[in-house]
Structures are given as structure tokens and as C-alpha cells.
Design an enzyme around this catalytic site. Structure first.
Site, PDB file in Angstrom:
ATOM      1  N   ARG B  62       0.783  -1.251   0.000  1.00  0.00           N
ATOM      2  CA  ARG B  62       0.000   0.000   0.000  1.00  0.00           C
ATOM      3  C   ARG B  62       0.810   1.292   0.000  1.00  0.00           C
ATOM      4  O   ARG B  62       0.212   2.383   0.008  1.00  0.00           O
ATOM      5  CB  ARG B  62      -0.943   0.052   1.209  1.00  0.00           C
ATOM      6  CG  ARG B  62      -1.873  -1.123   1.367  1.00  0.00           C
ATOM      7  CD  ARG B  62      -2.827  -1.236   0.213  1.00  0.00           C
ATOM      8  NE  ARG B  62      -3.897  -2.193   0.473  1.00  0.00           N
ATOM      9  CZ  ARG B  62      -4.580  -2.817  -0.454  1.00  0.00           C
ATOM     10  NH1 ARG B  62      -4.294  -2.622  -1.737  1.00  0.00           N
ATOM     11  NH2 ARG B  62      -5.554  -3.661  -0.128  1.00  0.00           N
ATOM     12  N   HIS B 177      -3.968 -11.138 -13.120  1.00  0.00           N
ATOM     13  CA  HIS B 177      -5.177 -11.160 -12.284  1.00  0.00           C
ATOM     14  C   HIS B 177      -6.316 -11.359 -13.269  1.00  0.00           C
ATOM     15  O   HIS B 177      -6.590 -10.490 -14.083  1.00  0.00           O
ATOM     16  CB  HIS B 177      -5.285  -9.817 -11.552  1.00  0.00           C
ATOM     17  CG  HIS B 177      -6.564  -9.611 -10.819  1.00  0.00           C
ATOM     18  ND1 HIS B 177      -6.615  -9.501  -9.457  1.00  0.00           N
ATOM     19  CD2 HIS B 177      -7.842  -9.469 -11.243  1.00  0.00           C
ATOM     20  CE1 HIS B 177      -7.872  -9.298  -9.082  1.00  0.00           C
ATOM     21  NE2 HIS B 177      -8.636  -9.273 -10.140  1.00  0.00           N
ATOM     22  N   ASN B 276     -11.380 -10.458  -3.686  1.00  0.00           N
ATOM     23  CA  ASN B 276     -11.355 -10.500  -5.128  1.00  0.00           C
ATOM     24  C   ASN B 276     -10.147 -11.297  -5.562  1.00  0.00           C
ATOM     25  O   ASN B 276      -9.031 -10.861  -5.309  1.00  0.00           O
ATOM     26  CB  ASN B 276     -11.269  -9.061  -5.654  1.00  0.00           C
ATOM     27  CG  ASN B 276     -11.288  -8.993  -7.170  1.00  0.00           C
ATOM     28  OD1 ASN B 276     -11.403 -10.000  -7.847  1.00  0.00           O
ATOM     29  ND2 ASN B 276     -11.182  -7.794  -7.691  1.00  0.00           N
ATOM     30  N   ASP B 303      -1.960 -12.890  -1.001  1.00  0.00           N
ATOM     31  CA  ASP B 303      -2.733 -11.736  -1.505  1.00  0.00           C
ATOM     32  C   ASP B 303      -3.144 -10.840  -0.334  1.00  0.00           C
ATOM     33  O   ASP B 303      -4.287 -10.383  -0.230  1.00  0.00           O
ATOM     34  CB  ASP B 303      -3.976 -12.187  -2.288  1.00  0.00           C
ATOM     35  CG  ASP B 303      -4.590 -11.029  -3.096  1.00  0.00           C
ATOM     36  OD1 ASP B 303      -5.677 -11.217  -3.665  1.00  0.00           O
ATOM     37  OD2 ASP B 303      -3.982  -9.938  -3.130  1.00  0.00           O
ATOM     38  N   HIS B 307      -6.891  -3.105   4.626  1.00  0.00           N
ATOM     39  CA  HIS B 307      -7.682  -1.879   4.489  1.00  0.00           C
ATOM     40  C   HIS B 307      -7.879  -1.293   5.865  1.00  0.00           C
ATOM     41  O   HIS B 307      -7.878  -2.011   6.861  1.00  0.00           O
ATOM     42  CB  HIS B 307      -9.052  -2.173   3.872  1.00  0.00           C
ATOM     43  CG  HIS B 307      -8.982  -2.592   2.449  1.00  0.00           C
ATOM     44  ND1 HIS B 307      -8.693  -1.713   1.421  1.00  0.00           N
ATOM     45  CD2 HIS B 307      -9.135  -3.804   1.879  1.00  0.00           C
ATOM     46  CE1 HIS B 307      -8.683  -2.373   0.286  1.00  0.00           C
ATOM     47  NE2 HIS B 307      -8.940  -3.640   0.528  1.00  0.00           N
ATOM     48  N   PHE B 321     -12.598  -4.676  -1.486  1.00  0.00           N
ATOM     49  CA  PHE B 321     -12.285  -6.100  -1.490  1.00  0.00           C
ATOM     50  C   PHE B 321     -10.947  -6.335  -0.813  1.00  0.00           C
ATOM     51  O   PHE B 321     -10.026  -5.528  -0.939  1.00  0.00           O
ATOM     52  CB  PHE B 321     -12.150  -6.602  -2.942  1.00  0.00           C
ATOM     53  CG  PHE B 321     -13.433  -6.699  -3.685  1.00  0.00           C
ATOM     54  CD1 PHE B 321     -13.867  -5.643  -4.479  1.00  0.00           C
ATOM     55  CD2 PHE B 321     -14.200  -7.854  -3.640  1.00  0.00           C
ATOM     56  CE1 PHE B 321     -15.050  -5.734  -5.198  1.00  0.00           C
ATOM     57  CE2 PHE B 321     -15.379  -7.957  -4.361  1.00  0.00           C
ATOM     58  CZ  PHE B 321     -15.815  -6.892  -5.133  1.00  0.00           C
ATOM     59  N   GLY B 322     -10.801  -7.440  -0.139  1.00  0.00           N
ATOM     60  CA  GLY B 322      -9.474  -7.825   0.335  1.00  0.00           C
ATOM     61  C   GLY B 322      -9.461  -8.363   1.744  1.00  0.00           C
ATOM     62  O   GLY B 322     -10.263  -7.973   2.594  1.00  0.00           O
TER      63      GLY B 322
END
Lengths: 311, 428, 194
Positions: B62, B177, B276, B303, B307, B321-322
């Protein structure tokens, strides 16, 4: 034990549903009295938190709350601080601190009532969350069927139209199955969701076959935007293949009950003549809605909120 | 430093036995039973597995631009806590890592503040917009190990073909992806009976498989090295198995959450399970496990997608998503998949160390004299409960919250230096 | 409910009930000479059959059709809704006549704290404006918590708070008697069943 919140008919037992319908019978009498109120919920505060516009459902909840002498606060989202970016949970908590006993929530996102139920202590009533459920609509549909046909068990109930996007359809399916009805759906393949068979629902690929089978037909609204998103070629074709037209009305059996959650697109999924036919229960659905909502508010009142209780 | 009495498992050499490991000057000096040479520090590894340092090739750090979700510093600390010695980070930052200076920037921050090794994956297209190729040559020179538009799919097939050709000439794999944007549009979970019940818009399985089929066909035609990220459907597995049988140089990875969870995990509208690609059906889950065991899927990668808690606490269809995964991956793969008989210890260790290294062409993944001392110690019997508030990552969005796991990394060593011991992170 | 009750005493048998109701019917007529304006409202559940019997008796005494009888459900007027647990079942209120101007006789089986009668009065007032409301009960067991008194009483029975008075009628229970029940305390039990 009565659940603290009304989030989904999926979560209710058949006995609970029957109790709501029986209570609605008693509640319905309030309209026949000079004083159209019971004092039962005097001093309770009901907040209608509607993120989607809806005059009909909101008014119905408001009348139901007032008929039980509760106080009502209507929050139309466009006017409140929500527009300024206050989160959903913050908004609900604000109303809780202002003394709300009930929060009636309608929102475009499925699962929002569950989110509220996890975070606030007031009783949460789901007035429609995305395409998930609209429990009080499902209940009033059951009540309407029971009043007109004397029972729900063993009836063939057809849900006609855009089931994919319909929370009413889902609530109806749960309620009808729990009370022992057979449920069928009919509509364009693009608008029927996957996995209905797992819920015990039968799919019809031809409307006429479905109409012959059905004792009750619940006609769902078709929205114009479905055309733009590639689900349908045109509303004209929808009407021809799936509309409950005057023509089809004439071929319907005498005893078939016709319902529509409203508001109807007259001339698209349903014709005017059908709405006003003797077999249509559409106008009673509105009255029944208030009685059912009164029953729900009453039955949810009894459980005392214990501080710190996880709903 | 002497790591004594542990069960050394090294897939590259096939070693599985009780051996001592002597580490000196950042490298493995000796690997033998009962080393008697003295050492400044002794790590008692009895009861623990000693494996080549785990490498997680799919992590979102990030930084730059999304430091409210995670930073290189906190993400690598989470890796260290999870027994992971190296991560490959994805370029979907703000701005995207699509140029040599951006690659260098991330590497510099990682050198200064990272707790473990960081390899940079550069963007495939400029700004990850899917319209023009990014300067992959310059990025490769600066040290990028692979290229990907992860988070999005390059929908223009002609551009994807160009990207594969270009990257392959640079000797770098392309990580794809696979999710068709038009089929996935508006969906928040896998289309199916559960989505129908929950009233949530669904993403059909075909959204992944049509792109997997497309990209495999492009790889076959171009001879490029294609690596498929986070596979999630049984059909994708079939396509990959077929391609490999025909000698197409395609590799694949799977996440721990796709190996342990299905779409049912969303039944309570828990945003931590919104990922996702979305969690699939039980059939998919079993197919992915079999594929990993048979080697059709090469590696497990987390993955890791943190967040900020407020972002995830929103209505399900608004939540990003995540799921985070650095701190639970080894427990799930080395602990539970082995205990459930899906993988042997050797296979499990390979899936998180040797194979990821091979897939991206990275150093490491082996325990041998002379190799850099990136080592993970794993206690297969340690029981613990996943508590989101105690994670080292800034993200708390784990779909395994509250799970009782058996198996836990107990030491992480990078370049001969311990960065984690018994759950405690050790400072620089 | 987990509370176990056992019968302590029978305070009225079938004959005593019949005679009490007969006497009450005569008293009602005596106090309401203009019987054409009389109407009876029974409080659910057992007040309803009692109201019907009284109305029939009045009709026989006066030689005209029985005055009208209505059934009143007071659940929605109770003052104790915050009790934990599921709410009592709400039944229909069936009062086919207009209460306005009537000489109403409210009928219930047992008069205890007076709260049920208070709720019944509120319910009646929401239906119209009776000229007069009188209260007829089969048993008055004392322990009033509100200033309510019965105009016509079958029998006055002093009771302890832990006791429970139960009126059983043919229409609702298949028998005709009034009994006092008391809560069973655990050490009252002579032997424990295995």
C-alpha cells in the site's frame, strides 16, 4: 423466544410467522374504531431511517407506529447530515442516543440491517435491504393470501417477473415455504437468479403454463433500467411474453388471487383491468401492510433491552 | 548462530531430518547432525521445523499513497510475525509503481524500514490503466522482478499479448489477475445459491475462467512466462492442468482463504470475507486443494490486502475487497493443510518457499551450505487464536478472526539476523 | 413457565357458581331498571362466557331477548409490556354494538389488583362513551393496587399473594369449579421422583 430484530423472514420460524399474522388480525380492527389508536407503545420512539425514497412503506410504518401511540421520527437521508459523509453506523448511533427504541431501516445495500443490529442497541426492523429481503412486505403478502384464501399451506404461489433483483420475492419465498406453500417463479432467464431450486422453488419457462398452475400470482415490478443493463431487449417484449395482460386475465381461473407489491408500471408488467379485477388484492395489501407492521412493532416490544447484550 | 535440534525440511534437496544449522555472516555455513562448533547464539529448535525462509509472492504493501491501510514498515513487520522472510509487493499503489524511479523508491524505503526482504512487481501498463505498456525495461533495470496489473485485468487482448511478448524478452514473468470486467461488474461475491439467498449481486465463475483461458492461449502462442494469480475456480484448474500437460510455461498460485473458505463465509455479511476473486463453492475449494497437492498449482501466496478498519466496516457492497493474510498463511498451510492430509510437510514447505522463488525467479527457497540464511522456524503443535486486534498489520480484515489454529512460526531469520522470535518482533 | 402449582382448596363448586351468577343477574336487573339499554362486555378469556351467562339470565328474568354481549381483549392496553419474554397473544375484540349511551356491565372472572379492569376501561373509552360502566366479577380476591371496586360480586375470598385463584368453566376448561392454587416450593415435595 421472539428475536430482538426483524431482519429477514429466513431467520423466523413458522410459529413466529403465524403469531405475527394472528396478531395482525387483532390489529386490523383499529381501523374500525372511532379512536384509531391503541395505547400499547405509548412513549416508545420509532425512527424511520430511509436511505431509499419510499413514500408507501415509510407511511405504512409511520401509521402503524402511531396506531400504537408510539412517536415517529422520519429521516429522509437527503436532508440529514448523512449527506455530509457521516457513516451509516454513526447516524444510527445518533438516533439511539436521542432515545430511539426502534430503527426502521431501508437501504440499497444488502446486509445493512445486520450491520446495524450488530452495532446499536435499538430494535432494528428491516424495511428493505438491497435485493436481500423486505420482511414486512413478505408478511403482508402472506397475510393477504391467508385472509383471501383462508390458508397458505398447500397453495401454488407464482412470483412473476424480475426475481433476480427483488427483495420482495426473496422474503415471499421464505415465508411461503415456511408456511407450507409451493412456490414457483416465472420470468426472463436473465432475471431469474441461480440456486432457487435449493430453496425449494420451481422455475417455469412459459408464462401460460405457470398461470395454469398458480392459485396466487404475485406480479413484480419491472424497472426500465433492466433494459439498459442488457437483461431485456425492450419493455414491449417483456409485456408480450411476461406481462399479466387483460388478455391473460380472461384466461385465468376464477379463484386465482392476484397481488402486486406496488407501485405498478401499468401497461408493462400488469394492465389496469387486472389491478381492478375482483381477483386482485392490491388495495387490501396496503391496509394489511399497516396491520402487519403494527403486529411486528408490538411483538418486538416485549423483549427488554439488556445493556451490553449482543443481539 | 546455531539453530539446534530442529527438523530441517528442504524441498530442493529432499532433506527431511533432524539437523543443526550453523549460520555465520548472513549465510548458512554448515548443515549437519549435531554440530559441535560453538556459536555466539544458540536457537533451540527442538520440536520445530526448520525450513527455507518463506516467500510470499503476492502482497499489497500500500505504500506509496495508501498509508492509511498499510505501510512498507508495518506490512513487513506483519510478514516477519508470520514467519515470512521475503515478500513480492504489487504495484497498485497511488500512484502506481509503473516507472523505474517508483521501483527504486519502494526498494529504498524497504531497505531503510522494511523488516524483511521486499521484491517489487512493476505495473504492466502505464498507471495500470490497461491502455499503454509501462516502461518495463527501465523497471527491470531498477530491479523489478515481474510485472502485473493486479487488481485489474488488461481487458484489451491485443495489449495483453504485447505485454507478454515484451516482458518475456526481458526475462520477467507476467502475473495475471484474471477477472473479466464486464462479467464481474457490480458483483461483490461469487454468483450462486448463497448470493441469491443473501440478495447480493454475484460475479459468475466464468468471469475468471474466460480470462484464464484467454491468457493461457496468449502464453501458448507467445511462449511467454505467465503466472496466474489467486486462482479460485475448478474450471481454471482444469485449464491450467491441460496447458501444463501440453508444455505451456504457465504457473499458478492460490490463496489460503480460497483453500479454507467458501462463499458461505459471507452469510453474516462479514466484509472480511469480501475478497477478489470471490470465495467460491465447495467444489472449487476441493479442486484447488487437489491441484496444489498435485502440483498443478505451484505455490500459495496470501494476496495480503489490508484496508483501514473504517473502510471495511461499511455496507458490504461499499466495502473494499481484500483480506489480510501474512500472519495466518503459514499456520494454515504448514499446519492445517498438512494435518488434514492435503499436503505432505515437504510439499507444504515447497509451496511457501521453493516454488514461489522458482515462479518469480527469486533467490532463496533453499537450505544449503553457502545459501543466504533466510530461514523460518515453525512449531507445528503450537495452538493459538486469531485475534484481529493483535495483528501486526494495520489492516484487521481477516476472515479467520476467532479461528483456533494449530501451528505457528516461532522464528524468522533474514540474512542471518533474527527479526522475529517467539511472536516478538526484534528491532533493527 | 417453570412455576409449579398445586391445588390448595376448592372454593366454589358447580352449584355455587350457578347460584352466584343467578343472584348477580338479579342484582344487575335491580340496579339497572331500564334493561333495554344494558349491554355486557366480557374480558378475554373467561369473562366472556360469564358475560354470556349473565346476559341470558337477565333476558330470562325480564322476559325479553338477552342484552348484547361483546368480547374485549385488553392485551394492547396493559401497563406491564416491558416484562422480559414473548408477549401475550392478542385476540380480537368483538363488540358488535355501539357502546355509546349504554349501561355497560364489564364482566371478568377474578378481580385482583384491578389493573386488568383499568385497561378494560381505557379500551372501552376508545370505543365510545357509555352512559355507565359497572363491574361484575365472579371472585374478588383482594389485594387491590388501584381504586377499583366491583359492583356485583359472586364471592369474596381472602387470599395470600403467592396463591392463585383459577376459575374453571365448561366453555373454556370442561369443568365448573373455582380453586385456589399455590406455588410449590422445592422442600415441600415429600419425595423426589427419579
Amino acid at each position: 423466544m421472539w428475536p430482538k430484530h426483524l431482519l429477514a423472514l429466513e431467520e423466523l420460524e413458522a410459529g413466529d410467522i403465524r403469531q405475527i399474522l394472528d396478531t395482525a388480525d387483532a390489529m386490523r380492527q383499529v381501523f374500525e374504531r372511532p379512536v384509531k389508536k391503541f395505547p400499547t407503545l405509548r412513549g416508545r420512539v420509532v425512527v424511520n431511517l430511509f436511505y431509499e425514497p419510499s413514500t408507501r412503506t415509510r407511511t405504512s410504518f409511520e401509521l402503524a407506529a402511531k396506531a400504537l401511540s408510539a412517536d415517529v421520527v422520519n429521516v429522509a437521508v437527503a436532508q440529514s447530515s448523512v449527506v455530509k459523509g457521516e457513516s451509516l453506523v454513526d447516524t444510527a448511533r445518533t438516533f439511539e442516543s436521542l432515545g430511539a427504541d426502534y430503527v426502521v431501516i431501508r437501504h440499497a445495500s444488502a446486509g445493512v440491517p445486520h450491520l446495524l443490529a450488530r452495532t446499536i442497541r435499538a430494535r432494528v426492523v428491516n424495511a428493505g435491504d438491497g435485493a436481500h429481503e423486505h420482511p414486512t412486505q413478505g408478511l403482508l403478502d402472506l397475510y393477504t393470501i391467508r385472509r383471501r384464501k383462508g390458508r397458505v399451506e398447500g397453495l401454488n404461489v407464482l412470483i412473476l417477473g424480475d426475481v433476480l433483483h427483488s427483495r420482495v420475492a426473496r422474503s415471499d419465498i421464505w415465508g411461503l415455504r415456511k408456511l407450507g406453500a409451493s412456490v414457483g417463479v416465472a420470468g426472463p432467464a436473465t432475471l431469474l437468479p441461480v440456486g432457487l431450486e435449493a430453496l425449494g422453488v420451481r422455475r417455469f419457462h412459459r408464462l401460460d403454463e405457470a398461470l395454469e398452475w398458480a392459485d396466487v400470482v404475485n406480479v413484480l415490478r419491472i424497472q426500465r433500467e433492466r433494459m439498459q443493463r442488457g437483461y431485456l431487449p425492450s419493455l414491449r417484449e417483456y409485456r408480450l411474453r411476461w406481462g399479466l395482460t387483460e388478455q391473460r386475465l380472461r384466461r385465468l381461473r376464477e379463484g386465482v388471487l392476484i397481488m402486486h407489491p406496488g407501485p405498478a408500471n401499468v401497461g408493462v408488467e400488469i394492465d389496469e383491468a387486472v389491478l381492478t379485477d375482483a381477483r386482485s388484492a392490491v388495495s387490501e395489501q396496503v391496509t394489511n401492510g399497516v396491520a402487519v407492521r403494527m403486529a411486528v412493532l408490538y411483538l418486538m416490544a416485549g423483549r427488554e433491552r439488556e445493556d451490553g447484550e449482543a443481539p | 548462530m546455531l539453530i539446534r535440534g530442529g527438523r530441517v525440511i528442504d524441498p530442493a534437496s529432499g532433506t527431511d531430518g533432524e539437523l543443526d544449522v550453523l549460520v555465520e555472516d548472513g549465510r548458512i555455513r554448515r548443515l549437519a547432525a549435531l554440530i559441535r562448533e560453538g556459536a555466539d547464539q544458540v536457537v533451540d529448535a527442538r520440536g520445530a521445523w526448520v525450513l527455507p525462509g518463506a516467500i510470499d509472492i503476492h502482497v499489497h504493501l500500500r505504500e506509496p499513497g495508501q498509508e492509511h491501510k498499510e505501510r512498507i514498515e508495518t506490512g513487513t513487520r506483519a510478514a516477519a510475525a508470520g514467519g515470512i522472510t521475503a515478500v513480492a509487493c504489487m504495484p497498485n499503489t497511488t500512484p502506481a509503481i509503473d516507472s523505474a524511479p517508483m521501483v527504486s523508491h519502494v526498494q529504498q524505503v524497504a531497505r531503510q524500514r522494511g523488516a524483511v526482504r521486499v521484491y517489487v512487481i512493476g505495473a504492466l501498463t502505464k498507471g495500470r490503466q490497461g491502455h499503454e505498456l509501462a516502461e518495463m525495461g527501465e523497471m527491470a533495470e531498477a530491479g523489478a522482478v515481474a510485472f502485473s496489473d493486479d487488481g485489474d485485468t488488461v481487458m484489451d487482448a491485443a495489449l495483453m499479448r504485447s505485454a507478454l511478448l515484451y516482458a518475456s524478452q526481458l526475462g520477467r514473468p507476467v502475473v495475471a489477475h484474471c477477472l473479466d470486467a464486464s462479467l464481474a461488474r457490480g458483483g461483490v461475491m461469487r454468483e450462486g445459491p448463497v448470493a441469491t439467498r443473501l440478495g447480493l449481486p454475484g460475479i459468475p465463475a466464468e468471469a475468471e475462467t474466460v480470462i484464464v483461458a484467454r491468457d493461457v492461449a496468449l502464453a501458448r502462442a507467445t511462449g511467454a512466462r505467465l503466472h496466474l494469480a489467486h486462482l479460485s475456480t475448478a474450471e481454471s484448474v482444469r485449464i491450467v492442468a491441460q496447458a501444463r500437460a501440453e508444455g505451456v510455461p504457465v504457473t499458478a498460485e492460490v490463496t489460503p482463504h480460497h483453500l479454507f473458505l467458501t462463499d458461505e463465509a459471507l452469510s453474516g455479511y462479514d466484509p472480511a470475507a469480501k475478497v477478489n476473486p470471490p470465495l467460491g463453492s465447495e467444489e472449487d475449494r476441493q479442486a484447488l486443494r487437489r491441484a496444489l497437492a498435485e502440483g498443478v498449482i505451484d505455490a500459495v501466496a496470501s494476496d495480503h490486502a489490508p484496508h483501514a478498519p473504517e473502510e471495511k466496516a461499511a455496507e458490504l457492497d461499499q466495502a473494499p475487497f481484500g483480506a489480510v493474510g501474512l500472519e495466518t498463511m503459514l499456520a494454515l498451510v504448514l499446519g492445517h493443510l498438512v494435518r488434514e492430509g492435503v499436503l505432505t510437510p515437504m510439499q507444504a514447505v515447497a509451496a511457501v518457499s521453493l516454488r514461489p522463488a522458482q515462479v518469480l525467479g527469486l533467490p532463496g527457497g533453499r537450505l544449503a551450505e553457502g545459501e543466504v540464511a533466510d530461514i523460518t522456524l515453525f512449531d507445528p503443535g503450537a495452538a493459538w487464536v486469531v485475534e484481529p486486534d493483535r495483528l501486526h498489520s494495520m489492516g484487521r480484515n481477516t476472515p479467520f478472526a476467532g479461528w483456533r489454529l494449530v501451528g505457528r512460526p516461532v522464528a524468522t531469520m533474514v540474512g542471518g539476523r533474527l527479526v522475529m522470535r517467539d511472536g516478538q518482533l526484534l528491532g533493527e | 413457565m417453570g412455576v409449579r402449582m398445586r391445588e390448595k382448596a376448592e372454593i366454589m363448586d358447580a352449584d355455587e357458581i350457578r347460584r352466584a351468577l343467578s343472584r348477580m343477574a338479579h342484582e344487575i336487573v335491580e340496579h339497572n331498571p331500564d334493561t333495554t339499554r344494558l349491554a355486557f362486555v366480557g374480558v378475554h378469556r373467561r369473562g366472556v362466557p360469564l358475560a354470556r351467562r349473565l346476559a341470558e339470565q337477565v333476558g330470562r328474568i325480564e322476559g325479553h331477548p338477552a342484552p348484547p354481549v361483546g368480547a374485549l381483549d385488553i392485551t394492547l392496553y396493559r401497563d406491564d409490556l416491558t416484562a422480559v419474554g414473548p408477549l401475550p397473544v392478542v385476540r380480537r375484540t368483538d363488540i358488535e354494538f355501539d357502546v355509546t349511551g349504554r349501561l355497560l356491565v364489564l364482566v371478568d372472572d377474578v378481580l385482583y389488583t384491578g389493573r386488568t379492569v383499568r385497561a378494560a376501561l381505557d379500551a372501552i373509552m376508545d370505543l365510545g362513551r357509555p352512559a355507565r360502566v359497572q363491574l361484575a366479577v365472579l371472585v374478588d380476591r383482594g389485594h387491590r393496587e388501584l381504586p377499583i371496586r366491583a359492583d356485583f360480586v359472586g364471592k369474596v375470598v381472602p387470599t395470600a399473594r403467592r396463591e392463585h385463584v383459577e376459575v374453571r368453566l365448561a366453555e373454556t376448561d370442561g369443568q365448573e369449579r373455582v380453586v385456589i392454587l399455590e406455588r410449590v416450593e422445592p422442600d415441600d415435595e415429600p419425595t423426589r421422583r427419579p
